[in-house]
Design an enzyme around this catalytic site. Sequence first.
Site, PDB file in Angstrom:
ATOM      1  N   SER A 165     -57.473  82.018  -7.280  1.00 47.44           N
ATOM      2  CA  SER A 165     -57.040  80.619  -7.309  1.00 47.44           C
ATOM      3  C   SER A 165     -55.826  80.389  -8.211  1.00 47.44           C
ATOM      4  CB  SER A 165     -58.196  79.725  -7.778  1.00 47.44           C
ATOM      5  OG  SER A 165     -59.261  79.757  -6.854  1.00 47.44           O
TER       6      SER A 165
ATOM      7  N   HIS B 218     -63.365  86.661  -2.756  1.00 47.79           N
ATOM      8  CA  HIS B 218     -62.617  85.867  -1.784  1.00 47.79           C
ATOM      9  C   HIS B 218     -62.364  86.723  -0.547  1.00 47.79           C
ATOM     10  CE1 HIS B 218     -60.758  83.581  -5.440  1.00 47.79           C
ATOM     11  NE2 HIS B 218     -62.023  83.270  -5.235  1.00 47.79           N
TER      12      HIS B 218
END
Length: 542
Positions: A119, A455
């Site tokens: 992120s 992810h």
Amino acid sequence: MISHLSPFLSPFTIIHSFCIIFCPCLQLQPFEEENPGFWRSEAQKSLQSVLDRKLNSNIAKNILFFLGDGMGITTYTAARILKGQLQNQTGEETVMTMDTFPSVGLVKTYSVDFQIPDSAATATAYLCGVKTNLNTIGVSAAARNGVCKTQKGNEVTSILKWAKDAGKSVGIVTTTRVQHATPAATYAHSASRKWYSDADMPDAAKNEGCTDIAAQLLKNIDIDVIIGGGRKYMTPKGTKDPEYPRDFFSRGKRKDGRNLIDEWKIMKTGKVAHYVWNKTDFDAVNPETTDYLMALFEPGDLRFEAERDPSMDPSIVETTEKAIRILQKNPKGFFLLVEGGRIDQAHHAGRAYMALHETVAFDYAIAKGLELTKEHETLTIVMADHSHTVTFNGYPFRGQSILGKSPLWATDLMPYTTLMYGNGPGHKITNGKRPDIKTKDYIQLSAVPTESATHSGEDVAVLARGPMAHLFQGVQEQNYIAHAMAYAACVGADLRHCQGKTKTSVDHTGFTENANVAGRPCGSVALLSSLLSVLLALTILM
């Protein structure tokens, strides 16, 4: 064809097929959907709505940017179904608020050094317009993860700063700590996303002059609205938390003795500035008379929506509304980042129930944002930063719970959930068998055992409406997003969109058309690249 389908013709499949034929209660699809005319009529309505659209080429007075952290396409689709099912519908046909956005594109999420990003790298891309390395915030790829001396001279600024420099009001709303990767990229420059407070930094980094993220929240940009969690990174070590005074882990962490909350209050002397940490005080804040708001509702991240105490913490809908009402008083407009940050954290824990409920709440916040703003002057973006390894599988019947079991059983004679993970903490085999399916706290099965689900690297969707929404189409690099937003709003370095504009007029659509634009041709362009859905029908002959 028969040989292709034969692996599915298990006794369990035949039993389920028998039930569908002889148990009308399982046939949940509306009767009208059996009529071809229904689908043709719906398609014609959709076609006409696209044909009727007009290009909105206005300057975006406001930018409302909704970021679903970890909200990949699978999460998006599953949340749509859940939203409908929570309203006692079958769910698949539900229209999310974000579904109504006319412009849709795909964004490539890789970072400079990794195929699959985090992120911090993604936030730097879509907020600062520059791709960078994993775990770094607000710096170019010349900076190295955790190496302070490589940070100096490689800082990059964000669209939030560009908007502030242009005279707009700016704000961040998140369901995580305000020092977390996504909100931090709007204001901080850090060789490590983990340097939340000075206590999280190595001595070498501090000696070389690097500053923790919490301290940069006050120093770098004059942010009008700050809403989220993260109290413990703002106060001296050992400071008791006002909500959890007996919880040692909720106490202040700072080693430098600074109380950044008190410093923020002093900085706002002469302005109407409010610091709040609970819903009662938050509700008492009058947006019409408030210049600045800092609201920190938890020591760290906020609670999941499904576990939130509504008497203590407002919802993301409420925080979004308060932020907009404060910011929109500025006649020059505003930039607001709203992050559904705990979608990602739920996925890391393998908790699909929590992730989907976070996404549904996020969609309601988007609806509130549209309600409070005007489309002709507000560019609204919805996007994910990256995806997750959650999968959607197993041929569930129409209307079957998205959080439930597939009607098919596996070859180990055990059921499995429609949603599961490629890796994560849900890999649990006891005596060679998988666990049975439990409650909302059930951690979905994962193929590979990892402490936290990673992810995934596929493209994510970007959806847009409002001025220059048509810029957000096609397949783009993630750093393109910041530049497209800036162009639409005439902030930052590229001001071509606003050059030569002298007056505006309002047409019957409500969009303001520029009467005089120098050096920019007018004309209509294609607005929407349609996403085609492929329905896989498994036909079983009895």
